[in-house]
Design a protein around this motif. Structure first.
Motif, mmCIF file in Angstrom:
data_model
loop_
_atom_site.group_PDB
_atom_site.id
_atom_site.type_symbol
_atom_site.label_atom_id
_atom_site.label_comp_id
_atom_site.label_asym_id
_atom_site.label_seq_id
_atom_site.Cartn_x
_atom_site.Cartn_y
_atom_site.Cartn_z
ATOM 1 N N GLY A 80 -35.500 5.772 1.689
ATOM 2 C CA GLY A 80 -34.298 5.117 2.182
ATOM 3 C C GLY A 80 -34.167 5.032 3.682
ATOM 4 O O GLY A 80 -33.071 5.213 4.223
ATOM 5 N N ILE A 81 -35.259 4.741 4.371
ATOM 6 C CA ILE A 81 -35.236 4.625 5.829
ATOM 7 C C ILE A 81 -35.427 3.161 6.208
ATOM 8 O O ILE A 81 -36.440 2.545 5.856
ATOM 9 C CB ILE A 81 -36.345 5.473 6.471
ATOM 10 N N HIS A 82 -34.476 2.598 6.923
ATOM 11 C CA HIS A 82 -34.608 1.229 7.403
ATOM 12 C C HIS A 82 -35.537 1.210 8.611
ATOM 13 O O HIS A 82 -35.372 2.000 9.549
ATOM 14 C CB HIS A 82 -33.246 0.658 7.806
ATOM 15 N N VAL A 83 -36.506 0.311 8.589
ATOM 16 C CA VAL A 83 -37.444 0.152 9.702
ATOM 17 C C VAL A 83 -37.055 -1.089 10.487
ATOM 18 O O VAL A 83 -36.721 -2.126 9.906
ATOM 19 C CB VAL A 83 -38.885 0.036 9.185
ATOM 20 N N PHE A 84 -37.070 -1.000 11.818
ATOM 21 C CA PHE A 84 -36.678 -2.138 12.639
ATOM 22 C C PHE A 84 -37.631 -2.281 13.819
ATOM 23 O O PHE A 84 -38.507 -1.457 14.045
ATOM 24 C CB PHE A 84 -35.227 -1.986 13.125
ATOM 25 N N GLY A 85 -37.468 -3.385 14.561
ATOM 26 C CA GLY A 85 -38.210 -3.577 15.794
ATOM 27 C C GLY A 85 -39.301 -4.612 15.747
ATOM 28 O O GLY A 85 -39.743 -5.078 16.797
ATOM 29 N N LEU A 86 -39.763 -4.994 14.541
ATOM 30 C CA LEU A 86 -40.829 -5.990 14.471
ATOM 31 C C LEU A 86 -40.249 -7.382 14.262
ATOM 32 O O LEU A 86 -39.060 -7.533 13.953
ATOM 33 C CB LEU A 86 -41.800 -5.657 13.340
ATOM 34 N N THR A 87 -41.080 -8.396 14.412
ATOM 35 C CA THR A 87 -40.681 -9.765 14.107
ATOM 36 C C THR A 87 -40.940 -10.009 12.630
ATOM 37 O O THR A 87 -42.095 -10.105 12.200
ATOM 38 C CB THR A 87 -41.472 -10.780 14.949
ATOM 39 N N ALA A 95 -47.194 1.369 11.950
ATOM 40 C CA ALA A 95 -47.722 0.875 13.220
ATOM 41 C C ALA A 95 -48.408 -0.477 13.066
ATOM 42 O O ALA A 95 -48.611 -1.189 14.056
ATOM 43 C CB ALA A 95 -48.705 1.890 13.806
ATOM 44 N N ASP A 96 -48.765 -0.851 11.819
ATOM 45 C CA ASP A 96 -49.478 -2.108 11.581
ATOM 46 C C ASP A 96 -48.569 -3.204 11.031
ATOM 47 O O ASP A 96 -49.054 -4.259 10.601
ATOM 48 C CB ASP A 96 -50.630 -1.880 10.588
ATOM 49 N N LEU A 97 -47.275 -2.976 11.022
ATOM 50 C CA LEU A 97 -46.368 -3.919 10.383
ATOM 51 C C LEU A 97 -46.320 -5.278 11.073
ATOM 52 O O LEU A 97 -46.114 -6.296 10.419
ATOM 53 C CB LEU A 97 -44.949 -3.327 10.327
ATOM 54 N N THR A 98 -46.503 -5.315 12.371
ATOM 55 C CA THR A 98 -46.455 -6.603 13.073
ATOM 56 C C THR A 98 -47.524 -7.551 12.549
ATOM 57 O O THR A 98 -47.253 -8.717 12.243
ATOM 58 C CB THR A 98 -46.618 -6.391 14.584
ATOM 59 N N ASP A 99 -48.758 -7.054 12.411
ATOM 60 C CA ASP A 99 -49.839 -7.893 11.880
ATOM 61 C C ASP A 99 -49.588 -8.248 10.423
ATOM 62 O O ASP A 99 -49.857 -9.381 9.989
ATOM 63 C CB ASP A 99 -51.182 -7.185 12.028
ATOM 64 N N ALA A 100 -49.090 -7.296 9.648
ATOM 65 C CA ALA A 100 -48.817 -7.559 8.237
ATOM 66 C C ALA A 100 -47.735 -8.626 8.080
ATOM 67 O O ALA A 100 -47.799 -9.458 7.170
ATOM 68 C CB ALA A 100 -48.403 -6.270 7.540
ATOM 69 N N ALA A 101 -46.737 -8.616 8.961
ATOM 70 C CA ALA A 101 -45.674 -9.618 8.904
ATOM 71 C C ALA A 101 -46.224 -11.010 9.201
ATOM 72 O O ALA A 101 -45.827 -11.994 8.576
ATOM 73 C CB ALA A 101 -44.559 -9.260 9.891
#
Length: 486
Positions: A220-227, A354-360
């Motif tokens: 239940g942790i919201h992750v933010f900061g990426l596009t 740490a890899d969420l930007t590329d995954a998005a």
């Protein structure tokens, strides 16, 4: 021997729970778009009272006023830990007051700090509580059991050892009691498996980090900061369905289904139309039991830069229903059953934060390609291509050659994007009887008039109804027409 064990236990508890003087946390008001209070540095005795005084100050100013909820009350954390007893007291105050917790870009929250973060909650109307914890995808959140830090201390008295044991028992009991508080009627404030992972990490040089999509999502942790992607594709929707209907039950969104299949592409994902706003998808537990969802294509961004997807669905194998009310698959026109969930669920569960930007970016590219293919007339004018040598298209990485027509058949080969495939015969129609009959009629109607667009035939290619016998890499099998183009 007993005396040495007690002494060692006392050292572990006393020194791990009471850091040396001179490392007091800096707790102050800040002018930030994400939080009003910042705590940085080591947590030590008295910090809870200092935090309480700042909260009173905000309330007296009118900055923090209790309306329907305390959603806008937030504290940023950046601390490597400190006193566990003091952290337990602070976590209790944060939870009961309804203060949300935030880890800003590159912030660190370890050891005792991690429990304060996890007890970040919103206090809503009629005393309902909901998690209100946000973590930037570059932040670090780590847990561990109390550690041995001897320093220059040589021995403990019996009274000191008993004091240390009492202190840790009180702190642990307080954390366990808060963790087991029921929120929204059913879920505990902190799931038991996170507690197990934290206490299992005994080594002094290691932490249990929340560093993947699965860990953040199931706790239940919201992750933010990426596009975030503006829209998602069918694969992302199927991942969301799988994760959202597994996290409340098994706390596990592994890509492996009940048969050990790790390829989410094996799911029968019918392509959406060009103007589809709601994607209807199965989850990986679909089979003997029902596991399916309806997921909104558009992704919404929240006030802190977190993202949400509207979804509803069911997973009978895990006794989970998401959304408001019953099985929305039986009520496709009912929009009131949708509920907002963290868009972290659209990613593969083992993706590192740490890899969420590329995954998005990958999801955005797939969603755009999916929309293009929905209106692409290429090879959709007839049920027979003009050439027997075609290329693989409309996939992110590869398509599969199957032993028989249909996605349930054995995989013989993986054919990369743009690879050349040799067709060896006429197409076979696969699917429900009504659908195959409709496609058969459309194929006969079009005949060889390949210069005239035929939307009915196009949908037969794109919804995996037409399967072609083909050869690739020495293997003879079948491939869905959806993945073929001239």
């Amino acid at each position: 021997m007993l005396r040495s064990v007690v002494t060692l236990l006392g050292l572990i508890l006393l020194l791990a729970l009471h850091p040396r003087p001179g490392h007091a946390a800096d707790i102050r008001l800040v002018d930030s778009p994400v939080c009003q209070i910042l705590l940085s540095g080591q947590i030590t005795a008295g910090d809870t009272e200092r935090l309480r005084a700042l909260v009173r100050q905000l309330q007296e100013r009118g900055t923090w006023q209790r309306m329907e909820s305390t959603l806008e009350w937030r504290m940023c954390l950046d601390s490597t830990g400190g006193s566990l007893p003091e952290a337990a007291r602070m976590a209790e105050f944060v939870f009961q007051t309804g203060i949300g917790t935030v880890l800003a870009p590159n912030a660190v929250c370890l050891s005792a700090c991690s429990w304060v973060f996890m007890l970040g909650f919103e206090q809503g109307y009629e005393e309902l509580f909901g998690p209100n914890r946000h973590m930037h995808y570059t932040a670090r959140l780590g847990f561990h059991a109390p550690r041995l830090k001897l320093g220059d201390l040589q021995f403990l008295t019996r009274a000191q050892a008993e004091e240390a044991v009492a202190a840790v028992n009180d702190a642990v009991a307080r954390i366990l009691q808060l963790s087991n508080s029921r929120i929204l009627g059913t879920r505990p404030a902190i799931d038991a498996d996170l507690l197990e992972e934290a206490w299992a990490e005994q080594r002094a040089d290691r932490f249990f980090f929340v560093d993947t999509v699965d860990k953040a999502g199931r706790w239940g942790i919201h992750v933010f900061g990426l596009t975030w992607p503006a829209e998602i594709d069918m694969i992302a929707a199927a991942r969301a369905c799988t994760s959202l209907t597994r996290w409340p039950a098994a706390r596990n969104a592994s890509l492996v289904d009940a048969l050990g299949n790790e390829d989410i592409g094996a799911l029968d994902l019918a392509p959406p139309g060009p103007h589809t706003t709601i994607l209807t998808v199965p989850g990986l537990d679909a089979g003997y039991f029902v596991n399916g969802c309806r997921v909104a294509r558009k992704v919404r961004t929240g006030p802190l830069g977190e993202a949400l997807v509207n979804a509803c669905g069911v997973n009978e194998s895990r006794d989970v229903v998401i959304g408001f009310g019953g099985n929305c698959l039986d009520q496709p026109e009912e929009q009131t059953l949708f509920r907002a969930y963290s868009a972290i669920s659209i990613f593969p569960p083992q993706t590192r934060l740490a890899d969420l930007t590329d995954a998005a970016k990958q999801i955005s590219a797939r969603a755009a390609a999916e929309q293009r293919s929905a209106t692409d007339p290429l090879l959709h004018r007839s049920c027979w291509p003009t050439t027997l040598r075609l290329r693989i298209t409309r996939v992110n990485d590869y398509a599969t050659l199957r032993a028989q027509p249909g996605f349930q058949a054995q995989i013989l080969a993986r054919m990369p994007l743009h690879a050349q495939v040799q067709l060896t015969g006429d197409p076979v129609l696969v699917g429900e009887a009504a659908r195959t009959a409709a496609c058969q009629a459309a194929c006969r109607a079009v005949g060889t008039a390949r210069n005239q667009p035929a939307p009915q035939v196009a949908s037969c290619w794109l919804d995996n109804t037409l399967w072609f016998p083909a050869s690739f890499g020495g293997e003879q099998g079948f491939v869905s027409g959806r993945f073929l183009a001239e």
